[in-house]
Design a protein around this motif. Structure first.
Motif, PDB file in Angstrom:
ATOM      1  N   ALA A 237       0.916  -1.330   0.077  1.00  0.00           N
ATOM      2  CA  ALA A 237      -0.023  -0.068  -0.170  1.00  0.00           C
ATOM      3  C   ALA A 237       0.880   1.304   0.080  1.00  0.00           C
ATOM      4  CB  ALA A 237      -0.899   0.125   1.240  1.00  0.00           C
ATOM      5  N   SER A 238       0.327   2.238  -0.389  1.00  0.00           N
ATOM      6  CA  SER A 238       0.884   3.629  -0.580  1.00  0.00           C
ATOM      7  C   SER A 238      -0.016   4.793  -0.188  1.00  0.00           C
ATOM      8  CB  SER A 238       1.663   3.823  -1.854  1.00  0.00           C
ATOM      9  OG  SER A 238       1.017   3.746  -3.000  1.00  0.00           O
ATOM     10  N   VAL A 239       0.513   5.903  -0.068  1.00  0.00           N
ATOM     11  CA  VAL A 239      -0.259   7.191   0.334  1.00  0.00           C
ATOM     12  C   VAL A 239       0.577   8.399   0.055  1.00  0.00           C
ATOM     13  CG1 VAL A 239      -0.206   7.480   2.721  1.00  0.00           C
ATOM     14  CG2 VAL A 239      -2.033   8.167   1.788  1.00  0.00           C
ATOM     15  N   ARG A 240      -0.036   9.342  -0.504  1.00  0.00           N
ATOM     16  CA  ARG A 240       0.544  10.408  -0.791  1.00  0.00           C
ATOM     17  C   ARG A 240       0.834  11.291   0.550  1.00  0.00           C
ATOM     18  NH1 ARG A 240       1.010  12.189  -6.243  1.00  0.00           N
ATOM     19  NH2 ARG A 240      -0.823  11.421  -7.523  1.00  0.00           N
ATOM     20  N   VAL A 241       2.368  11.835   0.554  1.00  0.00           N
ATOM     21  CA  VAL A 241       2.533  12.688   1.708  1.00  0.00           C
ATOM     22  C   VAL A 241       1.764  13.840   1.989  1.00  0.00           C
ATOM     23  CG1 VAL A 241       4.501  13.953   2.698  1.00  0.00           C
ATOM     24  CG2 VAL A 241       5.037  11.779   1.382  1.00  0.00           C
ATOM     25  N   SER A 242       1.197  14.476   1.024  1.00  0.00           N
ATOM     26  CA  SER A 242       0.021  15.657   1.212  1.00  0.00           C
ATOM     27  C   SER A 242      -0.966  15.554  -0.046  1.00  0.00           C
ATOM     28  CB  SER A 242       0.982  16.929   1.021  1.00  0.00           C
ATOM     29  OG  SER A 242       1.427  17.176  -0.403  1.00  0.00           O
ATOM     30  N   ASP A 243      -1.690  16.531   0.024  1.00  0.00           N
ATOM     31  CA  ASP A 243      -3.009  16.464  -0.876  1.00  0.00           C
ATOM     32  C   ASP A 243      -2.238  17.121  -2.258  1.00  0.00           C
ATOM     33  OD1 ASP A 243      -4.787  15.408   0.996  1.00  0.00           O
ATOM     34  OD2 ASP A 243      -5.081  17.715   1.459  1.00  0.00           O
ATOM     35  N   GLU A 244      -1.070  17.510  -2.276  1.00  0.00           N
ATOM     36  CA  GLU A 244      -0.541  18.118  -3.502  1.00  0.00           C
ATOM     37  C   GLU A 244      -0.641  17.015  -4.703  1.00  0.00           C
ATOM     38  OE1 GLU A 244      -0.078  21.438  -4.398  1.00  0.00           O
ATOM     39  OE2 GLU A 244      -1.189  21.897  -2.445  1.00  0.00           O
ATOM     40  N   PRO A 245      -0.970  17.096  -5.873  1.00  0.00           N
ATOM     41  CA  PRO A 245      -0.696  15.917  -6.625  1.00  0.00           C
ATOM     42  C   PRO A 245       0.759  15.577  -7.070  1.00  0.00           C
ATOM     43  CG  PRO A 245      -1.492  18.197  -7.847  1.00  0.00           C
ATOM     44  CD  PRO A 245      -1.472  18.245  -6.432  1.00  0.00           C
ATOM     45  N   ASN A 246       1.818  16.543  -6.953  1.00  0.00           N
ATOM     46  CA  ASN A 246       3.158  16.282  -7.303  1.00  0.00           C
ATOM     47  C   ASN A 246       3.824  15.868  -5.986  1.00  0.00           C
ATOM     48  OD1 ASN A 246       2.816  16.762  -9.991  1.00  0.00           O
ATOM     49  ND2 ASN A 246       2.875  18.873  -9.865  1.00  0.00           N
ATOM     50  N   ALA A 247       3.165  15.580  -4.947  1.00  0.00           N
ATOM     51  CA  ALA A 247       3.840  15.225  -3.911  1.00  0.00           C
ATOM     52  C   ALA A 247       4.159  13.746  -3.760  1.00  0.00           C
ATOM     53  CB  ALA A 247       2.889  15.305  -2.306  1.00  0.00           C
ATOM     54  N   GLY A 248       5.457  13.598  -3.046  1.00  0.00           N
ATOM     55  CA  GLY A 248       6.028  12.211  -2.979  1.00  0.00           C
ATOM     56  C   GLY A 248       4.970  11.228  -2.143  1.00  0.00           C
ATOM     57  N   PHE A 249       5.262  10.057  -1.816  1.00  0.00           N
ATOM     58  CA  PHE A 249       4.322   9.245  -1.183  1.00  0.00           C
ATOM     59  C   PHE A 249       4.971   8.127  -0.176  1.00  0.00           C
ATOM     60  CE2 PHE A 249       5.496   7.336  -5.343  1.00  0.00           C
ATOM     61  CZ  PHE A 249       5.921   6.024  -5.147  1.00  0.00           C
ATOM     62  N   PHE A 250       4.336   7.573   0.839  1.00  0.00           N
ATOM     63  CA  PHE A 250       4.801   6.622   1.808  1.00  0.00           C
ATOM     64  C   PHE A 250       4.220   5.242   1.014  1.00  0.00           C
ATOM     65  CE2 PHE A 250       4.402  10.260   4.821  1.00  0.00           C
ATOM     66  CZ  PHE A 250       5.810  10.509   4.931  1.00  0.00           C
ATOM     67  N   ILE A 251       5.302   4.484   1.219  1.00  0.00           N
ATOM     68  CA  ILE A 251       5.095   3.239   0.833  1.00  0.00           C
ATOM     69  C   ILE A 251       5.605   2.004   1.530  1.00  0.00           C
ATOM     70  CG2 ILE A 251       7.037   2.842  -0.729  1.00  0.00           C
ATOM     71  CD1 ILE A 251       5.555   1.169  -2.800  1.00  0.00           C
ATOM     72  N   THR A 252       5.107   0.679   1.704  1.00  0.00           N
ATOM     73  CA  THR A 252       5.302  -0.246   2.536  1.00  0.00           C
ATOM     74  C   THR A 252       6.861  -0.748   2.304  1.00  0.00           C
ATOM     75  OG1 THR A 252       4.004  -1.689   1.215  1.00  0.00           O
ATOM     76  CG2 THR A 252       2.944  -1.261   3.261  1.00  0.00           C
ATOM     77  N   PRO A 253       7.790  -1.105   3.038  1.00  0.00           N
ATOM     78  CA  PRO A 253       8.998  -1.618   2.931  1.00  0.00           C
ATOM     79  C   PRO A 253       8.926  -3.055   2.274  1.00  0.00           C
ATOM     80  CG  PRO A 253       8.530  -2.014   5.121  1.00  0.00           C
ATOM     81  CD  PRO A 253       7.235  -1.157   4.699  1.00  0.00           C
ATOM     82  N   SER A 254       9.807  -3.719   1.944  1.00  0.00           N
ATOM     83  CA  SER A 254      10.091  -5.083   1.374  1.00  0.00           C
ATOM     84  C   SER A 254      10.287  -5.772   2.316  1.00  0.00           C
ATOM     85  CB  SER A 254      11.131  -4.943  -0.013  1.00  0.00           C
ATOM     86  OG  SER A 254      11.157  -6.209  -0.428  1.00  0.00           O
ATOM     87  N   ALA A 255       9.314  -6.991   2.098  1.00  0.00           N
ATOM     88  CA  ALA A 255       9.803  -8.267   2.820  1.00  0.00           C
ATOM     89  C   ALA A 255       9.817  -8.238   4.422  1.00  0.00           C
ATOM     90  CB  ALA A 255      11.256  -8.832   2.596  1.00  0.00           C
ATOM     91  N   ILE A 256       9.059  -7.155   4.881  1.00  0.00           N
ATOM     92  CA  ILE A 256       8.893  -7.461   6.370  1.00  0.00           C
ATOM     93  C   ILE A 256       7.267  -7.727   6.733  1.00  0.00           C
ATOM     94  CG2 ILE A 256       9.012  -5.581   8.614  1.00  0.00           C
ATOM     95  CD1 ILE A 256      10.832  -4.017   7.128  1.00  0.00           C
ATOM     96  N   PRO A 257       7.061  -8.615   7.635  1.00  0.00           N
ATOM     97  CA  PRO A 257       5.879  -8.816   8.083  1.00  0.00           C
ATOM     98  C   PRO A 257       4.999  -7.753   8.527  1.00  0.00           C
ATOM     99  CG  PRO A 257       7.110 -10.589   8.800  1.00  0.00           C
ATOM    100  CD  PRO A 257       8.149  -9.605   8.144  1.00  0.00           C
ATOM    101  N   TYR A 258       3.818  -7.462   8.194  1.00  0.00           N
ATOM    102  CA  TYR A 258       3.222  -6.120   8.452  1.00  0.00           C
ATOM    103  C   TYR A 258       2.930  -6.202   9.992  1.00  0.00           C
ATOM    104  CZ  TYR A 258       1.334  -6.605   3.889  1.00  0.00           C
ATOM    105  OH  TYR A 258       1.273  -6.628   2.594  1.00  0.00           O
ATOM    106  N   GLU A 259       2.886  -7.260  10.765  1.00  0.00           N
ATOM    107  CA  GLU A 259       2.858  -7.022  12.226  1.00  0.00           C
ATOM    108  C   GLU A 259       4.245  -6.520  12.627  1.00  0.00           C
ATOM    109  OE1 GLU A 259       0.140 -10.149  10.929  1.00  0.00           O
ATOM    110  OE2 GLU A 259       2.254  -9.830  10.421  1.00  0.00           O
ATOM    111  N   GLU A 260       5.280  -6.596  12.153  1.00  0.00           N
ATOM    112  CA  GLU A 260       6.626  -6.011  12.567  1.00  0.00           C
ATOM    113  C   GLU A 260       6.799  -4.713  12.148  1.00  0.00           C
ATOM    114  OE1 GLU A 260       9.578  -8.942  11.772  1.00  0.00           O
ATOM    115  OE2 GLU A 260       8.379 -10.718  12.525  1.00  0.00           O
TER     116      GLU A 260
END
Length: 235
Positions: free
Chosen positions: A33-56
């Protein structure tokens, strides 16, 4: 020290992935999953890291990516970061992306079947079908290209022999759409076991879409980059 607002948004990415699994539309670390850092359309985004169980995963593990492809070095981003990046680049209407490997959506994707308008709720995805993309190896630019094509004018698509993508203005709405697509996939699969479902006409789906406010979702804003076309055509 991380600002409270940023920490909360990073935590929302984690919570969304945990909910995907709890709802039964994903399993293990197969989705992302990912989400934009802000409401700006050109903003970067946060994304899940690779190969780490969600619980961790902790908020500090969530990776920040910019639209130029650079990212923070705290962790490696999800192996599917390319289609997250390209969707965020080419779809200024998209604020969040949810990718799952749900049982029924993936079953239809393995059959290379789109989901037609057998039920009016298909309009939630922005059109009279939920397309199935062509196949490409996971994590590749080819997969990103075919996903963009299948999502043109849509809010969700199936990925051939792979899974499903749903987008929305927020993680909450993207997750709700992912659940709806998985539900529709399950209903369509069951209907096919009995017979051939009656398909609603496009004008009815358009009427429903207007009521939902989902028609026209995904139109590329003037001046925004357009997705590259791959050879062939999405199903």
């Amino acid at each position: 020290m991380m600002p409270d607002k940023e920490r909360a948004l990073r935590q929302e990415v984690i919570d969304t992935c945990l909910k995907m699994n709890a709802l039964g539309i994903n399993q293990g670390t197969s989705g992302n999953a990912s989400v934009r850092v802000s409401d700006e359309p050109n903003a970067g985004f946060f994304i899940t890291p690779s190969a780490i169980p969600y619980e961790e995963i902790r908020p500090e593990d969530i990776v920040r990516m910019e639209l130029d492809g650079s990212h923070s070095d705290n962790r490696r981003p999800s192996s599917e970061w390319r289609f997250h990046l390209d969707i965020m680049r080419h779809r200024p209407d998209c604020g969040a992306i949810v990718h799952t490997h749900g049982m029924f959506a993936t079953t239809l994707a393995c059959l290379r079947m789109e989901i037609p308008a057998f039920h009016y709720m298909i309009a939630q995805a922005g059109g009279p079908t939920i397309r199935c993309s062509g196949y490409a190896t996971f994590g590749t630019q080819e997969l990103s290209d075919t996903a963009l094509e299948a999502l043109e004018g849509r809010r969700a698509c199936l990925l051939a022999n792979h899974g499903m993508i749903a987008i929305g203005p927020s993680l909450k709405k993207a997750l709700a759409l992912a659940l709806e697509v998985e539900t529709l996939a399950g209903m369509y699969w069951r209907a096919l076991q009995v017979g051939k479902p009656v398909i609603l006409p496009d004008d009815e789906i358009e009427r429903v879409g207007v009521k939902f406010g989902t028609m026209g979702y995904g139109a590329v804003e003037k001046g925004a980059a357009k997705p590259r076309k791959r050879k062939g055509k999405a199903a």
